[in-house]
Design a protein around this motif. Structure first.
Motif, mmCIF file in Angstrom:
data_model
loop_
_atom_site.group_PDB
_atom_site.id
_atom_site.type_symbol
_atom_site.label_atom_id
_atom_site.label_comp_id
_atom_site.label_asym_id
_atom_site.label_seq_id
_atom_site.Cartn_x
_atom_site.Cartn_y
_atom_site.Cartn_z
ATOM 1 N N THR A 151 53.943 39.755 26.398
ATOM 2 C CA THR A 151 53.996 41.207 26.180
ATOM 3 C C THR A 151 52.684 41.913 26.505
ATOM 4 N N GLU A 152 51.585 41.168 26.571
ATOM 5 C CA GLU A 152 50.286 41.773 26.883
ATOM 6 C C GLU A 152 49.665 41.086 28.103
ATOM 7 N N ASN A 153 48.938 41.855 28.894
ATOM 8 C CA ASN A 153 48.204 41.275 30.007
ATOM 9 C C ASN A 153 47.061 40.423 29.474
ATOM 10 N N PHE A 154 46.837 39.284 30.097
ATOM 11 C CA PHE A 154 45.788 38.369 29.659
ATOM 12 C C PHE A 154 44.536 38.609 30.505
ATOM 13 N N THR A 155 43.472 39.116 29.858
ATOM 14 C CA THR A 155 42.243 39.442 30.596
ATOM 15 C C THR A 155 40.987 38.868 29.952
ATOM 16 N N GLY A 156 41.125 38.181 28.827
ATOM 17 C CA GLY A 156 39.944 37.707 28.114
ATOM 18 C C GLY A 156 39.986 36.232 27.792
ATOM 19 N N THR A 157 40.050 35.911 26.501
ATOM 20 C CA THR A 157 40.074 34.531 26.036
ATOM 21 C C THR A 157 41.359 34.268 25.269
ATOM 22 N N CYS A 158 42.002 33.127 25.561
ATOM 23 C CA CYS A 158 43.212 32.727 24.857
ATOM 24 C C CYS A 158 42.910 31.498 24.020
#
Length: 273
Positions: A151-158
């Motif tokens: 549901t959210e764009n991944f642009t950082g740390t997972c």
């Protein structure tokens, strides 16, 4: 005659007002200035925000009371992996609208994964009042939040937790039944993050693993060796693809007027071709 006209005019005005009232279904009220309406909406919006904040505070305290050793284990790993304090992580978790995912993860045969993103999110400034035009001040701030991953764009740390079985997760087995990992995708560079995660974390861990379950002889087993070879090959292909994308082909502009101007006859064009 004049009195009749005045009476008729007054009657028409009254009737038109009554007709308008009948259509709108509202009583006869004076029209308020626009500024009055705006002020009223601001007051209502402020009261609504206060009520929502009060409800959120109650919800957070209820969730804080539910925190046990299992939650504390997750909080501790997240704090170490992302670089936040345990207090910051706990506050983020109990404030998250997806808090129920944790209980679903702990349940028998529950969720197989629990994902957290830590990245820049557009947020409203604290203690910012509603403007007269209804807009608010906002800015990018790093935020830790739970996600289902789609549901959210991944642009950082997972940061992720993975279950190794369908057992119920308890305080005594959480460290054995749950694996933790961090996938860094700073600035949206997913390929670089995946390459680092596989080459620096997963492959060394796999090559040092002695127990492969039902597979006998561990690293000496031909199937295990083929598997590790395939993973190494995949990482090599991934690295090559990433470098090709980053080193994009740059086309240099060439001035062809010099060459075209010397072409006079058909034979010159044939020779040039």
């Amino acid at each position: 005659t004049e009195n009749k006209h005045r009476r008729c005019g007054g009657d028409l005005k009254t009737r038109s007002t009554e007709l308008g009232s009948a259509i709108t279904g509202s009583p006869l009220t004076p029209v308020l200035p626009a500024s009055t309406i705006v002020k009223k909406s601001v007051v209502l919006s402020s009261e609504t925000r206060k009520e929502l904040a009060k409800q959120a505070k109650v919800t957070k305290e209820e969730r804080r009371a539910q925190i046990d050793e299992r939650h504390k284990y997750l909080v501790s790993r997240l704090a170490d992996g992302i670089g936040l304090s345990e207090q910051q992580v706990e506050e983020a978790i109990i404030s998250d609208d997806k808090f129920q995912l944790i209980e679903q993860f702990f349940a028998p045969s529950g969720l197989k994964k629990l994902l957290f993103f830590y990245q820049d999110v557009l947020q409203q400034k604290c203690n910012t009042s509603l403007r007269s035009d209804g807009s608010t001040n906002s800015l990018l701030q790093k935020k830790l939040f739970m996600t289902v991953g789609s549901t959210e764009n991944f642009t950082g740390t997972c940061a992720f937790f993975l279950r190794t079985s369908d057992k119920i997760i308890t305080a005594s087995n959480v460290s054995q039944e749950v694996n933790f990992g961090v996938f860094d995708c700073t600035n949206g560079n997913i390929l670089e993050g995946l390459e680092f995660f596989l080459s620096q974390i997963m492959i060394p861990a796999l090559k040092s693993q002695q127990n492969w379950g039902a597979v006998k002889e561990g690293l000496k087993n031909s199937q295990i060796q083929d598997f590790l070879y395939s993973v190494d090959k995949f990482v090599g292909t991934l690295s090559s693809s990433r470098q090709n994308i980053e080193d994009k082909i740059q086309l240099t502009k060439v001035d062809i007027d010099i060459y075209v101007s010397n072409l006079q006859s058909p034979s010159d064009y044939i020779t040039a071709g």
